[in-house]
Design a protein around this motif. Structure first.
Motif, PDB file in Angstrom:
ATOM      1  N   GLN A   1       1.670   6.722  -4.995  1.00 17.84           N
ATOM      2  CA  GLN A   1       1.994   7.224  -3.534  1.00 17.84           C
ATOM      3  C   GLN A   1       1.767   5.545  -2.768  1.00 17.84           C
ATOM      4  O   GLN A   1       2.129   4.934  -3.042  1.00 17.84           O
ATOM      5  CB  GLN A   1       0.212   7.721  -3.597  1.00 17.84           C
ATOM      6  N   GLN A   3       1.792   4.420   0.878  1.00 16.93           N
ATOM      7  CA  GLN A   3       1.532   3.944   1.869  1.00 16.93           C
ATOM      8  C   GLN A   3       1.963   3.953   2.878  1.00 16.93           C
ATOM      9  O   GLN A   3       3.359   3.541   3.640  1.00 16.93           O
ATOM     10  CB  GLN A   3       0.765   2.337   2.244  1.00 16.93           C
ATOM     11  N   THR A  99       5.230  13.133  -3.785  1.00 15.01           N
ATOM     12  CA  THR A  99       6.290  12.210  -4.265  1.00 15.01           C
ATOM     13  C   THR A  99       7.105  12.799  -5.570  1.00 15.01           C
ATOM     14  O   THR A  99       7.217  12.939  -6.445  1.00 15.01           O
ATOM     15  CB  THR A  99       5.806  10.790  -4.534  1.00 15.01           C
ATOM     16  N   ASN A 113       0.724  14.339  -1.169  1.00 15.34           N
ATOM     17  CA  ASN A 113      -0.266  13.759  -1.867  1.00 15.34           C
ATOM     18  C   ASN A 113      -0.333  12.466  -1.536  1.00 15.34           C
ATOM     19  O   ASN A 113      -1.150  11.446  -1.788  1.00 15.34           O
ATOM     20  CB  ASN A 113       0.167  13.233  -3.534  1.00 15.34           C
ATOM     21  N   SER A 114       0.824  11.365  -0.206  1.00 14.56           N
ATOM     22  CA  SER A 114       0.206  10.773   0.744  1.00 14.56           C
ATOM     23  C   SER A 114       0.461  10.830   2.055  1.00 14.56           C
ATOM     24  O   SER A 114       1.493  11.328   2.267  1.00 14.56           O
ATOM     25  CB  SER A 114       0.933   9.440   0.411  1.00 14.56           C
TER      26      SER A 114
END
Length: 125
Positions: A1, A3, A99, A113-114
């Motif tokens: 993932q 940030q 991603t 997903n992030s």
């Protein structure tokens, strides 16, 4: 993932402008789908805009013509230029990365997903 860290939110009067930024800790934004979402108090999170690896952009009808999404791959930074802001634009704004996708970017929160921590935008009338 990945940030993600948003910045640039604030309080403005209707008709004003803000530019949100979203910096990534790793990876190039050119490798996956990126999107902006927002969530007003008491409401569900809604999609605002997205950009794919080819640079193609899509906007929600509510912001079309007023908001512009862009990215600087060299700086790993995603932007959302917001012009002619309205009180109904008041919300917490989040950037998000999917991603797993390159071009067929979704408009629902689930595939992303992030997520960043959000930045508050308040527009007064």
């Amino acid at each position: 993932q990945v940030q993600l860290v948003e910045s640039g939110g604030g309080s403005v009067q209707a008709g004003g402008a803000l530019r949100l930024s979203c910096a990534a800790s790793a990876y190039s934004y050119n490798n996956y789908c990126m999107g902006w979402f927002r969530q007003a108090a008491g409401k569900q999170r809604e999609w605002v805009s997205l950009i794919n690896i080819l640079g193609s952009t899509t906007y929600a009808d509510s912001v079309k013509g007023r908001f512009t999404i862009s990215k600087d791959n060299a700086k790993n930074t995603l932007y959302l230029q917001m012009n002619v802001l309205k009180p109904e634009d008041t919300a917490m704004y989040y950037c998000a990365a999917d991603t797993q996708r390159l071009t067929n970017c979704g408009t629902m929160p689930e595939p992303y997903n992030s997520w960043g921590q959000g930045t508050q935008v308040t527009v007064s009338s």
